[in-house]
Structure formats: C-alpha cells, structure tokens
Write a protein that holds these residues in place. Structure first.
Motif, PDB file in Angstrom:
ATOM      1  N   GLY A  69       1.046  -0.527  -0.292  1.00  0.00           N
ATOM      2  CA  GLY A  69      -0.011   0.093   0.570  1.00  0.00           C
ATOM      3  C   GLY A  69       0.962   1.495   0.033  1.00  0.00           C
ATOM      4  O   GLY A  69       1.924   1.479  -1.034  1.00  0.00           O
ATOM      5  N   LYS A  70       0.696   2.306   0.601  1.00  0.00           N
ATOM      6  CA  LYS A  70       1.555   3.145   1.415  1.00  0.00           C
ATOM      7  C   LYS A  70       2.896   2.713   1.913  1.00  0.00           C
ATOM      8  O   LYS A  70       4.473   3.865   1.186  1.00  0.00           O
ATOM      9  N   LYS A  71       2.616   1.679   2.075  1.00  0.00           N
ATOM     10  CA  LYS A  71       3.976   1.718   3.131  1.00  0.00           C
ATOM     11  C   LYS A  71       4.708   0.833   2.010  1.00  0.00           C
ATOM     12  O   LYS A  71       3.820  -0.677   2.038  1.00  0.00           O
ATOM     13  N   LEU A  72       6.048   0.492   2.203  1.00  0.00           N
ATOM     14  CA  LEU A  72       6.904  -0.486   0.994  1.00  0.00           C
ATOM     15  C   LEU A  72       7.956  -0.991   2.523  1.00  0.00           C
ATOM     16  O   LEU A  72       8.733  -0.905   3.881  1.00  0.00           O
ATOM     17  N   ILE A  73       7.720  -2.782   2.258  1.00  0.00           N
ATOM     18  CA  ILE A  73       8.632  -3.212   2.971  1.00  0.00           C
ATOM     19  C   ILE A  73      10.010  -4.078   2.763  1.00  0.00           C
ATOM     20  O   ILE A  73       9.442  -4.050   1.688  1.00  0.00           O
ATOM     21  N   ARG A  74      11.031  -3.318   3.376  1.00  0.00           N
ATOM     22  CA  ARG A  74      11.997  -4.263   3.024  1.00  0.00           C
ATOM     23  C   ARG A  74      12.074  -5.026   3.504  1.00  0.00           C
ATOM     24  O   ARG A  74      12.154  -5.640   4.659  1.00  0.00           O
ATOM     25  N   PHE A  75      13.214  -6.291   2.817  1.00  0.00           N
ATOM     26  CA  PHE A  75      13.476  -7.705   3.704  1.00  0.00           C
ATOM     27  C   PHE A  75      15.489  -7.873   3.649  1.00  0.00           C
ATOM     28  O   PHE A  75      15.849  -7.573   3.087  1.00  0.00           O
TER      29      PHE A  75
END
Ligand code: FE2
Ligand code: FE2
Length: 258
Positions: free
Chosen positions: A134-140
């Motif tokens: 969504g608005k958020k981006l998760i980086r691994f």
C-alpha cells in the motif's frame, strides 16, 4: 527426559493491542514460563500484513485482537522472520482466504519445501528485496546467523520502522514503548538463554541496521524502542559479550565450552 504436548503451548495469556505508530499495531502477551512478552505486529495498509503469529496455543486470543483492526478475510500477508514456533506457530491465519505466507529464501529452501504437511504456497525474499503493501514498503534484510541460519528482518521504509524479531529483546512486561534503558537486561537475557552462537554476525548486522536510522524498533519480545534509546541497545551489542557459553534457556549444560 521431558514429554511435551503441543497443546501445552501457552494459551491462557492475556493479550493486549496498541497502535504504536501510523497503522502499526503491537499485539502483546506476557508468557510467564519465559518471563518475556510475545509480540505480533499488524501493519494495516491496503494489503494488511501480520509479522509473527505467536505460538499455536495463543492463536485464538491473537486472532481476536487482529479482528479488532481488520476482518480476517482482508489479511493478505503473514510474515515470519525465522523458523520457530513463537514466530509462526499460529498457521491458522493462513486459512484466511487471501493470506499468503512470506519468509526468507533460506526459510523457504531449508524448511518450507521439505517438511510433511507444511504449506508450500509461500513467497520468499532475498536480501534488500521490497514488497509494496500500500503506502508502505517493506524491505527484507537477511540476517543470517543472527540467532538462526534463515533469519531475516523487515524495515518499513516510509515510517522507518524496523522489525527485528529476537534482536534487541528485553525481559519483563513493560509499556508498549519504553523510555528506560534495558540494554543491560537484554545482554543478561542473551547470556542466560544462549540464542546466539557467536557475537560476530550479530554485530555486523547491528551496524547495518543502525545505518538505517530507524524511528522505531519493534522486537518480538519486550517493548518497542524509539530512536532516542536505540543507540543504547546497539552500543550494548557492539561492546559486550553475549554469545552462548554453556547456558540454554536459563539451564546450565554439564560441560563448559569456554
Ligand atoms: Fe527465535
Ligand atoms: Fe521470538
């Protein structure tokens, strides 16, 4: 000898929920037998994402709290950061119609694709890959040998939220965001439970994590740590010895490996 049943995993734990920041919820319960909290994190965005599920016995109460924020049929990703029952024993969440399991490439190769009766439908990530929720981006962020071979962590880019699983954990039951310095207690806990084989990979990853300048750190056990306190915890990791010597879950081994 110990004889155990899976149904004995903690189920009478009081669970509370609090919004820590901008749609990120902490679902927390104190597990008396270990003297630590088990925390799950729900990121409520277009594709709601749950980080950790808690052990199987706590599932009904954790599910109740998730449902206070979203209906379960909206849950889209269930991420676990290494293969252990407190991280993802609550696989019931995968019965939600849209829910997909998210893990590290190592968790996929080492565990998920070879065990009997494991869900094989999952998405795995390598270091630095990003998932838009969504608005958020998760980086691994792969963190091998920070506790387990397959370990990874998650950094949400917009809110600068860092989900560290068992790194930066503290004992006891405190406020959702703690302003006291428990870094010494953290080191004492690591020495007592023996979760790290060596300091080196932990220190190397800690330097990288500190370079992300997180605004909030979300450990799986203990309180969240804001940026004003985070330096105390990274310093403690860089300056103290805390790797396994001869203690496991607070119990001394018969031999001394030091
Ligand atoms: Fe763990
Ligand atoms: Fe954990």
């Amino acid at each position: 000898m110990s004889i155990s049943k899976t149904t004995l995993s903690p189920k009478d734990v009081d669970i509370s929920i609090s919004e820590i920041s901008d749609g990120i919820y902490r679902i927390c319960g104190l597990v008396d037998m270990y003297g630590i909290t088990f925390n799950q994190f729900l990121i409520n965005d277009e594709s709601p994402t749950l980080i950790h599920t808690g052990p199987m016995g706590m599932y009904p109460k954790i599910e109740e709290k998730v449902k206070e924020v979203i209906p379960l049929d909206k849950l889209e990703y269930v991420a676990f950061l290494h293969f252990e029952s407190d991280e993802w024993g609550g696989m019931e969440f995968l019965k939600s119609p849209k829910a997909r399991l998210v893990c590290s490439d190592l968790s996929s190769k080492l565990n998920l694709t070879g065990w009997y009766n494991m869900p094989v439908d999952h998405i795995s990530f390598w270091d630095n890959e990003v998932l838009k929720i969504g608005k958020k981006l998760i980086r691994f962020i792969m963190t091998p040998h920070v506790h387990h071979w397959d370990s990874m962590m998650i950094f949400e880019e917009n809110t600068k939220s860092l989900f560290t699983s068992d790194l930066f954990m503290q004992p006891g039951f405190n406020k959702p965001v703690l302003s006291d310095d428990l870094s010494e207690a953290m080191i004492g806990l690591y020495r007592a439970v023996g979760i790290f084989a060596s300091e080196n990979p932990v220190r190397e990853r800690t330097r990288r994590l500190a370079g992300l300048h997180p605004k909030m750190v979300f450990p799986m056990h203990g309180s969240c740590i804001d940026s004003s306190m985070f330096g105390k915890y990274t310093d403690a990791i860089l300056k103290n010895d805390f790797a396994y010597t001869n203690m496991l879950l607070g119990r001394k081994m018969e031999y001394d490996v030091t």
